[in-house]
Motif scaffolding. Sequence first.
Motif, PDB file in Angstrom:
ATOM      1  N   HIS A   1       0.827  -1.201   0.000  1.00  0.00           N
ATOM      2  CA  HIS A   1       0.000   0.000   0.000  1.00  0.00           C
ATOM      3  C   HIS A   1       0.870   1.264   0.000  1.00  0.00           C
ATOM      4  O   HIS A   1       0.626   2.207  -0.743  1.00  0.00           O
ATOM      5  N   LEU A   2       1.881   1.269   0.865  1.00  0.00           N
ATOM      6  CA  LEU A   2       2.764   2.423   0.971  1.00  0.00           C
ATOM      7  C   LEU A   2       3.549   2.632  -0.317  1.00  0.00           C
ATOM      8  O   LEU A   2       3.638   3.759  -0.833  1.00  0.00           O
ATOM      9  N   ILE A   3       4.134   1.569  -0.844  1.00  0.00           N
ATOM     10  CA  ILE A   3       4.927   1.680  -2.072  1.00  0.00           C
ATOM     11  C   ILE A   3       4.069   2.200  -3.221  1.00  0.00           C
ATOM     12  O   ILE A   3       4.483   3.089  -3.986  1.00  0.00           O
ATOM     13  N   LYS A   4       2.877   1.658  -3.361  1.00  0.00           N
ATOM     14  CA  LYS A   4       1.978   2.058  -4.446  1.00  0.00           C
ATOM     15  C   LYS A   4       1.713   3.560  -4.427  1.00  0.00           C
ATOM     16  O   LYS A   4       1.716   4.227  -5.479  1.00  0.00           O
ATOM     17  N   HIS A   5       1.467   4.121  -3.240  1.00  0.00           N
ATOM     18  CA  HIS A   5       1.140   5.538  -3.153  1.00  0.00           C
ATOM     19  C   HIS A   5       2.388   6.419  -3.156  1.00  0.00           C
ATOM     20  O   HIS A   5       2.371   7.513  -3.732  1.00  0.00           O
ATOM     21  N   PHE A   6       3.444   5.958  -2.530  1.00  0.00           N
ATOM     22  CA  PHE A   6       4.665   6.754  -2.474  1.00  0.00           C
ATOM     23  C   PHE A   6       5.164   7.078  -3.875  1.00  0.00           C
ATOM     24  O   PHE A   6       5.568   8.214  -4.157  1.00  0.00           O
ATOM     25  N   ASN A   7       5.147   6.096  -4.758  1.00  0.00           N
ATOM     26  CA  ASN A   7       5.719   6.351  -6.084  1.00  0.00           C
ATOM     27  C   ASN A   7       4.783   7.100  -7.030  1.00  0.00           C
ATOM     28  O   ASN A   7       5.069   7.228  -8.209  1.00  0.00           O
ATOM     29  N   GLN A   8       3.673   7.639  -6.477  1.00  0.00           N
ATOM     30  CA  GLN A   8       2.809   8.526  -7.247  1.00  0.00           C
ATOM     31  C   GLN A   8       2.900   9.979  -6.794  1.00  0.00           C
ATOM     32  O   GLN A   8       2.310  10.867  -7.413  1.00  0.00           O
ATOM     33  N   CYS A   9       3.634  10.239  -5.709  1.00  0.00           N
ATOM     34  CA  CYS A   9       3.546  11.543  -5.046  1.00  0.00           C
ATOM     35  C   CYS A   9       4.548  12.558  -5.568  1.00  0.00           C
ATOM     36  O   CYS A   9       5.696  12.235  -5.877  1.00  0.00           O
ATOM     37  N   HIS A  10       4.099  13.810  -5.596  1.00  0.00           N
ATOM     38  CA  HIS A  10       4.984  14.932  -5.912  1.00  0.00           C
ATOM     39  C   HIS A  10       5.688  15.461  -4.657  1.00  0.00           C
ATOM     40  O   HIS A  10       6.747  16.083  -4.755  1.00  0.00           O
TER      41      HIS A  10
END
Length: 276
Positions: free
Chosen positions: A148-157
């Motif tokens: 869950h964390l990896i999925k969202h982290f690599n979308q963030c500015h």
Amino acid sequence: MPVYIASLNSGSNGNCYYVGNEREAVLVDAGISCRETEKRMARLGLSMQIVKAIFISHEHSDHIRGLAVLAKKYRLPVYVTDGTVHHCGDVPRELCMPLKAYSSVQIGSLVITAFPKHHDAAEPTSFMIADGDTRIGVFTDIGATCEHLIKHFNQCHAVFLEANYDEQMLEQGRYPYYLKRRIRGGKGHLSNKQALDLFINHKPNYMSHVLLAHLSKDNNDPQLAQQLFAQHAGNTHVSVASRYVESEVYCINPGSSIAKEVLPNFITGQLQFVLS
């Protein structure tokens, strides 16, 4: 549209994070007093009048200590999971709004998505806050990285990312064994190394800002943490969110090549310049 972010406080003595645009904003957690929240926002030129909601990550006191007074004074909806709401004290029930993992909440043009995390609380969540194509992550109080964390982290500015402890400082420090075990046991907090591994392996090229968050007073050193990340930061601005004072307000504006962004002062209507 630019998104403005700031840490009002970050640490075991209280956590509160601001994310907003020129029209509306939200707070993630309310772990400092209402008065202190107001004072720190005023110093930054941010107004409580555009804060439209509070999102609560979990029920530990350093995340909800100021919640009841703040919510009641400004009649702010509090988005909180079913597992957490029963621990939120005197918050009026009519202000408590349901929060479900992977069900988004829209506040004006802000879209807030909660997702599960590893922490020793009833139903803890992390958050990604999007305004159009601009995405901000609030990732603290995490015992271990997960899909869950990896999925969202690599979308963030931009992200608020926990770097709670240095492994050697924790091992050699004064904490009793049971507390050391809790911190590093998979449902406590992320170490500098764990956070750095996430940063190195999953940071998108367009991530412009990282605010290292929830640093331990006893088991970490802000300069050490920042230096570890700076070696791998590239074009990403790395700073440490303090446990004593508010951070700067950072303007997150993907696609802008301007080194300085104009930051509206939401209290006076005047303009001031801050480094992006």
